[in-house]
Design a protein around this motif. Structure first.
Motif, PDB file in Angstrom:
ATOM      1  N   VAL A   1       0.688  -1.244   0.024  1.00 23.32           N
ATOM      2  CA  VAL A   1      -0.069  -0.005   0.206  1.00 23.32           C
ATOM      3  C   VAL A   1       1.036   1.212  -0.058  1.00 23.32           C
ATOM      4  CG1 VAL A   1      -1.695   1.344   1.201  1.00 23.32           C
ATOM      5  CG2 VAL A   1      -1.833  -1.088   1.380  1.00 23.32           C
ATOM      6  N   LEU A   2       0.805   2.068  -1.054  1.00 24.71           N
ATOM      7  CA  LEU A   2       1.344   3.636  -1.083  1.00 24.71           C
ATOM      8  C   LEU A   2       0.379   4.552  -1.069  1.00 24.71           C
ATOM      9  CD1 LEU A   2       3.813   2.454  -4.153  1.00 24.71           C
ATOM     10  CD2 LEU A   2       4.348   2.412  -1.524  1.00 24.71           C
ATOM     11  N   LYS A   3       0.778   5.502  -0.076  1.00 28.32           N
ATOM     12  CA  LYS A   3      -0.125   6.593   0.204  1.00 28.32           C
ATOM     13  C   LYS A   3       0.606   8.038  -0.050  1.00 28.32           C
ATOM     14  CE  LYS A   3      -3.793   8.341   3.356  1.00 28.32           C
ATOM     15  NZ  LYS A   3      -4.281   8.320   4.856  1.00 28.32           N
ATOM     16  N   THR A   4       0.157   8.797  -0.560  1.00 30.17           N
ATOM     17  CA  THR A   4       0.601  10.224  -0.701  1.00 30.17           C
ATOM     18  C   THR A   4      -0.731  11.342  -0.285  1.00 30.17           C
ATOM     19  OG1 THR A   4      -0.472  10.668  -2.981  1.00 30.17           O
ATOM     20  CG2 THR A   4       1.912   9.800  -2.839  1.00 30.17           C
ATOM     21  N   TRP A   5      -0.292  12.494  -0.400  1.00 29.86           N
ATOM     22  CA  TRP A   5      -1.216  13.437   0.190  1.00 29.86           C
ATOM     23  C   TRP A   5      -2.404  13.504  -0.937  1.00 29.86           C
ATOM     24  CZ3 TRP A   5      -2.812  17.412  -3.097  1.00 29.86           C
ATOM     25  CH2 TRP A   5      -2.067  17.777  -4.202  1.00 29.86           C
TER      26      TRP A   5
END
Length: 344
Positions: free
Chosen positions: A108-112
């Motif tokens: 899982v990759l999360k940015t703003w």
């Protein structure tokens, strides 16, 4: 007033057109990696399924901004590794399941702006020469991921693909360093022998790669024979050197399995039985890869000469594979003993 109305309509039009454009953008949903290595694929599998090792070899291009945190290490299917870097607010690896030759994880990759979920399927294929670590990445890009793709120029799955490629190269270097460590220790005089060797005889130049290549199928054949005949193994895999002191161009050797008692072998079997005489031997031990067997012989001979010991030429030297490739995939964990007969 009309100006603001037209401005609002213009902004709305730009938003609608932009949204339609973003929705039509094609972002890769699947990526494949084939990493070829001369090392055993199982060595990579051990590291990749153990998320606690990732701190030493896995990274994304950007600098980390937090220390990796490991959760549920006692439960493989829920083990999670989490950290942050300059681009991603959250990076989460989670083990899902594994088989004998594969591992399935979720990343899982999360940015703003967006987040993504990727399934990663690792497959490990070993061969005599080179092994293949095959990686399949799957992800469905959301609208916000597509918007981020337009702004940044790279999708999450492409970033993960590049990170895995570079990290596998680092892991290969790390494994190389681990397995290249070896130790050769003169143990001293021991009394051994007094058992029988079920074997087949072959010949090669004094080249241990060739000797081992010819011995492996013999070991397997003898082990199968002993299992079929229900013979008890007592000493494991042994290579007995028949003409070690005769300065011949070709070295004759008998590869086989030790057993305590003599065995009657029918003529139609391609294996033989011979006694290994009991006596005093000088023992030298190698802990590490078989590529160091030549050094093992050199150190053994040099130590015997330094201690003014006399070789007993009526007996024959032999190698004993105390811990071999059937018991571990890591060459650093192999244990090989070299016994040279000496006079009291």
């Amino acid at each position: 007033m009309k100006f603001f109305k037209y401005l609002f309509l213009l902004i709305l039009l730009v938003f609608v057109v932009g949204s339609l454009y973003i929705a039509t953008i094609s972002v890769p949903g699947e990526k494949s990696i084939n990493f070829e290595t001369p090392l055993k694929a199982e060595l990579f599998q051990i590291k990749i399924q153990d998320l606690s090792t990732y701190e030493t070899w896995f990274s994304f291009p950007e600098e980390s901004t937090s220390k990796p945190r490991l959760s549920n290490p006692e439960n493989f299917e829920n083990t999670t590794l989490s950290w942050q870097n300059e681009r991603f607010e959250a990076i989460n690896f989670q083990n899902k399941r594994f088989t004998e030759d594969s591992i399935i994880q979720q990343l899982v990759l999360k940015t703003w702006l967006s987040s993504s979920e990727m399934d990663i399927n690792w497959t490990f294929v070993s061969s005599e020469k080179n092994s293949i670590i095959a990686v399949q990445l799957y992800s469905d890009a959301s609208f916000m991921q597509k918007a981020e793709y337009i702004l940044k120029g790279k999708s999450h799955i492409e970033i993960a693909e590049n990170a895995i490629k570079e990290s596998l190269s680092r892991l290969e270097d790390s494994i190389h360093k681990e397995i290249s460590v070896y130790d050769i220790s003169p143990v001293g005089k021991v009394v051994t022998g007094g058992f029988h060797l079920i074997h087949a005889t072959s010949a090669a130049r004094l080249n241990f790669e060739s000797i081992l290549d010819k011995s492996r199928p013999i070991f397997e054949s003898v082990e199968n024979f002993m299992q079929e005949q229900e013979f008890k193994e007592s000493k494991g895999r042994i290579i007995l050197f028949e003409n070690f002191y005769e300065d011949e161009n070709s070295l004759i050797f008998s590869s086989g399995i030790g057993t305590e008692t003599p065995v009657a072998i029918p003529d139609y079997f391609e294996v033989l039985s011979k006694p290994i005489s009991r006596g005093t031997y000088f023992k030298t031990q190698l802990r590490g890869d078989y590529v160091n067997l030549k050094q093992l012989l050199s150190i053994s001979e040099a130590t015997i000469e330094k201690r003014d010991l006399v070789i007993n030429r009526f007996l024959k030297p032999f190698l004993e594979f105390e811990i071999d490739a059937t018991e571990t995939v890591s060459p650093a964990e192999l244990v090989t003993n070299f016994y040279v007969p000496i006079l009291e």
